[in-house]
Design a protein around this motif. Structure first.
Motif, PDB file in Angstrom:
ATOM      1  N   ARG A 177     -60.719  40.733 -28.766  1.00  0.00           N
ATOM      2  CA  ARG A 177     -59.425  40.059 -28.911  1.00  0.00           C
ATOM      3  C   ARG A 177     -58.310  41.036 -29.280  1.00  0.00           C
ATOM      4  NH1 ARG A 177     -56.706  35.287 -30.144  1.00  0.00           N
ATOM      5  NH2 ARG A 177     -55.112  35.555 -31.755  1.00  0.00           N
ATOM      6  N   GLY A 178     -58.660  42.040 -30.087  1.00  0.00           N
ATOM      7  CA  GLY A 178     -57.650  42.958 -30.592  1.00  0.00           C
ATOM      8  C   GLY A 178     -57.127  42.552 -31.949  1.00  0.00           C
ATOM      9  N   SER A 179     -57.668  41.500 -32.536  1.00  0.00           N
ATOM     10  CA  SER A 179     -57.330  41.057 -33.888  1.00  0.00           C
ATOM     11  C   SER A 179     -58.502  40.255 -34.426  1.00  0.00           C
ATOM     12  CB  SER A 179     -56.046  40.221 -33.887  1.00  0.00           C
ATOM     13  OG  SER A 179     -56.185  39.087 -33.064  1.00  0.00           O
ATOM     14  N   ALA A 180     -58.412  39.843 -35.676  1.00  0.00           N
ATOM     15  CA  ALA A 180     -59.556  39.216 -36.339  1.00  0.00           C
ATOM     16  C   ALA A 180     -59.954  37.900 -35.680  1.00  0.00           C
ATOM     17  CB  ALA A 180     -59.225  38.978 -37.813  1.00  0.00           C
ATOM     18  N   VAL A 181     -61.258  37.682 -35.566  1.00  0.00           N
ATOM     19  CA  VAL A 181     -61.819  36.427 -35.062  1.00  0.00           C
ATOM     20  C   VAL A 181     -62.777  35.886 -36.118  1.00  0.00           C
ATOM     21  CG1 VAL A 181     -63.252  35.346 -33.283  1.00  0.00           C
ATOM     22  CG2 VAL A 181     -61.620  37.130 -32.651  1.00  0.00           C
ATOM     23  N   ASP A 182     -62.625  34.607 -36.448  1.00  0.00           N
ATOM     24  CA  ASP A 182     -63.456  33.956 -37.455  1.00  0.00           C
ATOM     25  C   ASP A 182     -64.534  33.134 -36.762  1.00  0.00           C
ATOM     26  OD1 ASP A 182     -64.444  32.972 -39.796  1.00  0.00           O
ATOM     27  OD2 ASP A 182     -62.846  31.504 -40.133  1.00  0.00           O
ATOM     28  N   VAL A 183     -65.799  33.504 -36.967  1.00  0.00           N
ATOM     29  CA  VAL A 183     -66.937  32.766 -36.417  1.00  0.00           C
ATOM     30  C   VAL A 183     -67.566  31.981 -37.570  1.00  0.00           C
ATOM     31  CG1 VAL A 183     -69.161  32.934 -35.251  1.00  0.00           C
ATOM     32  CG2 VAL A 183     -67.346  34.557 -34.690  1.00  0.00           C
TER      33      VAL A 183
END
Length: 652
Positions: free
Chosen positions: A342-348
């Motif tokens: 994504r190029g930024s934070a991803v919350d799983v």
């Protein structure tokens, strides 16, 4: 089937480190790819008690003839390498998240000089922004039609655009103000690109901002007593609100999330995902897949996320949140991997309470219904396919399962433009990626048997060549990556030729000359639908209502369709070339351009001067020469005598 103990590695040979492993069949084809935190523990589970394996895993280890592995430094590396190999080899026993349709997206081709908005399916293209997927397709088409009122970007094809540009007249959408008509210079390329960018920003979640700006403009126009302008802005606001109304608001406006749910049984699993952008459901997608290993739900979800996002890059494809029903053990690695894409934070994470948990329940209900519907539809189809393959195997006396069948057909008109087709069926279903077309020339085109000999020779010579270039499978800890199995390196269990004993004999002779004796050949004659075996005086007659005969007919008809399509295309190209060969000043490049632009001789002859000059390299003078040549050819055709096709007599 192979005995797993025949290729079982010694316990001490398998390392205990993380890695990725591959099972190969007797032809060197990769049939399964997996990863493990502990290679020794995972691989030993395949050989300890084969009788206790799930049906799909049992079939895999008995189809395989060897296993190999590669050690990596971490679980994240194993995750990435596993995806790379699944993509490269397309193993038949791996879970593959495919559905039965290609979902529509709203696409804006920002890479073009004049960006185009369109509804698009299939593979993604470079420099094109995608929004969706949407379901059903009617929804996005209606949405685009509404948006063109506010964002009148180009939607026409390249051909329509060029014709409008040459004639100086826009298309209908330009006249009704649903296109800004860049083709006739009503808007500059820069302003049109900005208009397309605004459409992308609106679809990207900035809809509320656009509506507020339009409301301010409407109020200002009304204050200035410009009531017509205010009315137009009012209608634009209503149009944008209608677009919003089509997508239910389910979460906070700043929420961008993909919400996954899974419903499974012992053999299959249904996956559903809702795409939420700007707090609204923008689309839905679903898969039903066969389970190979006895995965836990957490392991299954890990594989799912790996494949769904494996080729995604950018914030338009990977959302800020990925909501799943169960966290995998290495969810931190997954989150880090997705953040890199994504190029930024991803919350799983797993939603526990509130609106997101309620939406997860809705997605889960959709998954349950999808699996139920899939099983009711597939039950009859799967059983009929299996019964047909087994019935055919028994009727022909073939000792091996008919996992892959290839059918060949030759097509021509009185010996001209001779072509042949090869269609492939695996597990009773067409595998169109393996279809092949053959052009036949020289002595091989003199009759059907010579053509069949030529085609079979060419196909199986490639098989032998690819077998030589495919590296053998060797078990080991670390080694260089072996080459992927070539396209022709996987042979069929059965070859079906369209025809009777002569065609069967030609195919057998070709295989014999190549030294191949483990491929079975039969012929299906059209006249009485007899099945001919090599060197048999009498044919095998399958019952008219049998599933085996129906399967054979479907394969033969598909080969015939594929060959006829290729033959017609080739004949059309040769007819165009023959008409154009004698025109002075028309070289190969211009002939190719004409063929590519019009596609058929009929369309070329029907073209006017204004159509001909649209072809690169064709000016007004050459267009006039072409029109004169077509007129002379038509006159010669009119003067040609009529002939009785039965007697050959020239008619008055």
């Amino acid at each position: 089937m192979a005995d797993p103990n025949s290729y079982r590695p010694a316990p001490g040979e398998i390392p205990t480190r993380p890695g990725v492993y591959r099972f190969r069949d007797q032809h060197g084809r990769v049939i399964y790819v997996g990863k493990a935190k502990n290679l020794r523990s995972r691989l030993s589970s395949y050989f300890a008690n084969p009788a206790g394996l799930t049906p799909k895993t049992h079939a895999m280890v008995h189809t395989a003839a060897s296993v190999e592995w590669t050690v990596v430094g971490s679980e994240l590396e194993a995750l990435q390498l596993e995806f790379t190999w699944i993509k490269e080899y397309n193993p038949r026993f791996n879970i593959v998240f495919r559905d039965d349709k290609s979902y529509p997206y709203l696409a804006v081709t920002m890479g073009e000089k004049y960006p185009r908005a369109q509804v698009m399916r299939g593979e993604r293209r470079k420099d094109t922004k995608y929004f969706g997927p949407f379901y059903p397709a009617k929804a996005i088409r209606e949405t685009l039609d509404t948006l063109l009122r506010v964002f009148p970007v180009r939607t026409c094809s390249a051909g329509v655009f060029r014709r409008a540009e040459a004639s100086g007249r826009p298309c209908l959408l330009g006249y009704i103000d649903k296109c800004s008509a860049p083709c006739v210079g009503r808007i500059s390329p820069e302003d049109h690109r900005e208009l397309a960018a605004e459409l992308c920003r609106f679809m990207g979640g900035e809809g509320t901002r656009f509506i507020r700006e339009l409301e301010k403009q409407m109020a200002a126009a009304a204050a200035e007593m410009e009531y017509e302008q205010a009315a137009r802005l009012r209608d634009d606001i209503a149009a944008l609100r209608r677009v919003f109304e089509r997508n239910a608001v389910v979460l906070a406006e700043n929420t961008d999330a993909d919400v996954f749910a899974v419903h499974e049984d012992e053999l299959e699993a249904a996956v559903q995902v809702f795409y939420v952008r700007g707090g609204r459901i923008r689309g839905q997608r679903g898969w039903v897949v066969e389970k190979v290993e006895d995965f836990t739900q957490a392991e299954f979800i890990e594989h799912m996320l790996l494949q769904v996002y494996g080729e995604a890059q950018g914030d338009d494809k990977v959302p800020r949140e990925v909501l799943i029903p169960t966290l995998p053990e290495n969810h931190e690695h997954l989150a880090s991997w997705l953040s890199g894409l994504r190029g930024s934070a991803v919350d799983v994470r797993v939603p526990v309470r509130g609106e997101k948990a309620a939406l997860m329940d809705t997605v889960r209900e959709n998954a349950e219904q999808a699996l139920r519907l899939h099983k009711s539809r597939r039950a009859g189809d799967l059983s009929v396919r299996s019964a047909a393959l087994q019935e055919l195997q028994e009727a022909l006396g073939i000792p091996v399962p008919l996992l892959r069948i290839e059918c060949y057909d030759v097509s021509h008109v009185q010996g001209t433009n001779v072509v042949a087709s090869m269609v492939v069926v695996e597990d009773g279903l067409p595998k169109k990626s393996d279809y092949r077309k053959f052009s036949i020339t020289g002595d091989a085109a003199r009759d059907d048997t010579a053509s069949m000999y030529d085609v079979i020779t060419r196909r199986f010579r490639r098989y032998l060549e690819d077998q030589e270039h495919t590296a053998p499978a060797i078990s080991g800890e670390i080694g260089e990556e072996t080459k992927a199995t070539r396209r022709f390196a996987y042979p069929p269990a059965l070859v079906v030729v369209d025809g009777g004993p002569p065609q069967v004999a030609a195919a057998m002779r070709a295989l014999g000359d190549l030294g191949i004796d483990d491929v079975y050949v039969v012929g299906l004659a059209k006249r009485l639908e007899e099945v001919w075996l090599p060197d048999d005086e009498f044919p095998v007659i399958l019952p008219r209502a049998s599933d085996a005969l129906y399967l054979m007919q479907r394969i033969r008809d598909e080969a015939h369709r594929f060959a006829i399509t290729f033959h017609r295309k080739k004949r059309s190209a040769s007819m165009i070339s023959s008409v154009l060969d004698d025109i002075a000043g028309l070289g190969p490049a211009k002939r190719t351009a004409l063929l590519k632009h019009f596609g058929s001789l009929k369309k070329l002859k029907a073209a006017g001067a204004e159509d001909l000059v649209q072809v690169p390299g064709i000016g007004t003078a050459m267009a006039a020469v072409l029109l004169d040549a077509f007129a002379a050819d038509a006159a010669d055709t009119d003067r040609a005598p009529a002939i009785n096709m039965t007697t050959g007599e020239v008619l008055d």
